[in-house]
Design an enzyme around this catalytic site. Structure first.
Site, PDB file in Angstrom:
ATOM      1  N   SER A  19       0.866  -1.267  -0.042  1.00 24.59           N
ATOM      2  CA  SER A  19       0.004   0.120  -0.021  1.00 24.59           C
ATOM      3  C   SER A  19       1.028   1.325  -0.104  1.00 24.59           C
ATOM      4  CB  SER A  19      -1.010  -0.089   1.146  1.00 24.59           C
ATOM      5  OG  SER A  19      -0.295  -0.150   2.345  1.00 24.59           O
ATOM      6  N   GLU A  21       1.437   5.607   0.653  1.00 17.41           N
ATOM      7  CA  GLU A  21       0.574   6.643   0.936  1.00 17.41           C
ATOM      8  C   GLU A  21       1.336   7.825   0.500  1.00 17.41           C
ATOM      9  OE1 GLU A  21       0.527   7.239   5.505  1.00 17.41           O
ATOM     10  OE2 GLU A  21       1.551   9.108   5.261  1.00 17.41           O
ATOM     11  N   ASP A 113      -1.818  15.099  15.479  1.00 18.74           N
ATOM     12  CA  ASP A 113      -0.874  16.122  15.859  1.00 18.74           C
ATOM     13  C   ASP A 113      -1.432  17.282  16.843  1.00 18.74           C
ATOM     14  OD1 ASP A 113       1.302  14.310  15.501  1.00 18.74           O
ATOM     15  OD2 ASP A 113       1.722  15.399  13.569  1.00 18.74           O
ATOM     16  N   PHE A 223      12.501  14.660  10.704  1.00 23.58           N
ATOM     17  CA  PHE A 223      11.310  14.137  10.649  1.00 23.58           C
ATOM     18  C   PHE A 223      11.028  12.896  11.540  1.00 23.58           C
ATOM     19  CE2 PHE A 223       7.436  11.384   8.211  1.00 23.58           C
ATOM     20  CZ  PHE A 223       6.579  12.165   9.248  1.00 23.58           C
ATOM     21  N   HIS A 273       3.852  -1.013   3.885  1.00 21.41           N
ATOM     22  CA  HIS A 273       2.921   0.150   3.496  1.00 21.41           C
ATOM     23  C   HIS A 273       4.108   1.302   3.229  1.00 21.41           C
ATOM     24  CE1 HIS A 273      -0.334   3.448   3.764  1.00 21.41           C
ATOM     25  NE2 HIS A 273       0.502   4.181   4.605  1.00 21.41           N
TER      26      HIS A 273
END
Length: 306
Positions: A19, A21, A113, A223, A273
């Site tokens: 999958s 994103e 968040d 990140f 993913h």
């Protein structure tokens, strides 16, 4: 030599499933990049593609429009992200109903968040869903959606402990979550140890490893610090001296990600993913290494009948 990326068993071969994103575009140029990536990756027939949701609902409309366009123009199965941040239950329920009405049947449910940014205390909306578990329950009340939730192999930054974080995951499962997608990680042992602890806690839903395709090491490291993911020294060493060498950096990035996913395949993992960052080249190359091949797109009549 590495063995086949389609692992054999007594029952035959088990294909790899992926999958992908994406995040909704903020500009016309970013929209062109996004749809170029979608067109490139769609022939691989991913299990689903997810579209993220900005903090405080800042990209709510763009997420909805991107997902709706995927349904209209492609054969992809989109999963829309949804958060609890800065919205009442009524507002969120309306978004869920709108997704159902355009044909979405899969939602990635997240608390989100803090509206003030990572590092600030999370404050639930006074009339909203306070937790992801509550959000999952709300989604399931509205429609028979498949619901994915997040999982954190190195614990959520706000969790008191990994055990407490696993308890939070269990609450999501008890509320109706169908599967979990992990925060990205770079050491496979981190994921495998986490999976053991999750199963020991009685959680049986699929826990899909999230793989970050590193386009820019410094950005990825920043990140990771914000999300609580560790960055091993060997990863920094592989990208050392490549700040201004884009082509070599891409080759190294492809090698790092391919090594990670192929090692997980050898551990029996079948689902992956990919956090694509709206760039298709690395994801396409890794999927090719996993044994996935582009399929001819369906005709309009076939899509209508599907």
């Amino acid at each position: 030599m590495r063995r086949s990326t389609h692992r054999a068993s007594r029952d035959g071969y088990h294909p790899i499933r992926v999958s992908i994103e994406f995040f909704p575009p903020k500009t016309d140029e970013m929209e062109k990049i996004l749809w170029s990536s979608i067109e490139r990756l769609a022939p691989l027939q991913p299990k689903f593609v997810s579209v993220t949701y900005g903090a405080g609902g800042s990209t709510r409309e763009r997420t909805h429009n991107t997902v709706a366009r995927m349904i209209r123009e492609t054969t992809l199965k989109p999963a829309a992200h949804l958060t609890c941040v800065d919205a009442s239950r009524a507002e969120i329920d309306a978004v869920v109903q709108a997704y159902w009405d355009v044909g979405v049947r899969h939602i990635v449910a997240l608390r989100g968040d803090p509206a003030d940014g990572v590092g600030h205390a999370y404050k639930p909306h006074p009339e909203g869903y306070a937790t992801t578990a509550e959000l999952v329950e709300g989604i399931k009340r509205i429609g028979d959606f498949k619901v994915s939730v997040s999982a954190y192999p190195e614990k959520h930054p706000e969790a008191a402990s990994l055990e407490a974080d696993i308890d939070a995951l269990k609450a999501k499962v008890d509320a109706g979550a169908d599967q979990a997608i992990t925060q990205f990680f770079f050491e496979n042992e981190v994921y495998l140890r986490y999976l053991e602890k999750v199963r020991a806690a009685g959680i049986t839903i699929p826990i899909i490893p999230g793989i970050l395709t590193v386009q820019n090491f410094k950005q990825a490291a920043n990140f990771a610090r914000r999300t609580g993911a560790s960055v091993p020294y060997w990863l920094a060493a592989r990208f050392e001296g490549l700040d201004n060498d884009v082509e070599t950096r891409r080759l190294v990035a492809a090698a790092v990600a391919a090594e990670q996913v192929l090692d997980l395949v050898d551990e029996g993992v079948q689902d992956f993913h990919f956090y694509s960052m709206n760039r298709s080249d690395l994801v396409y190359a890794i999927c090719h290494l996993l044994g996935l091949r582009a399929q001819a797109p369906k005709l309009a009549a076939e899509k209508a009948a599907a």
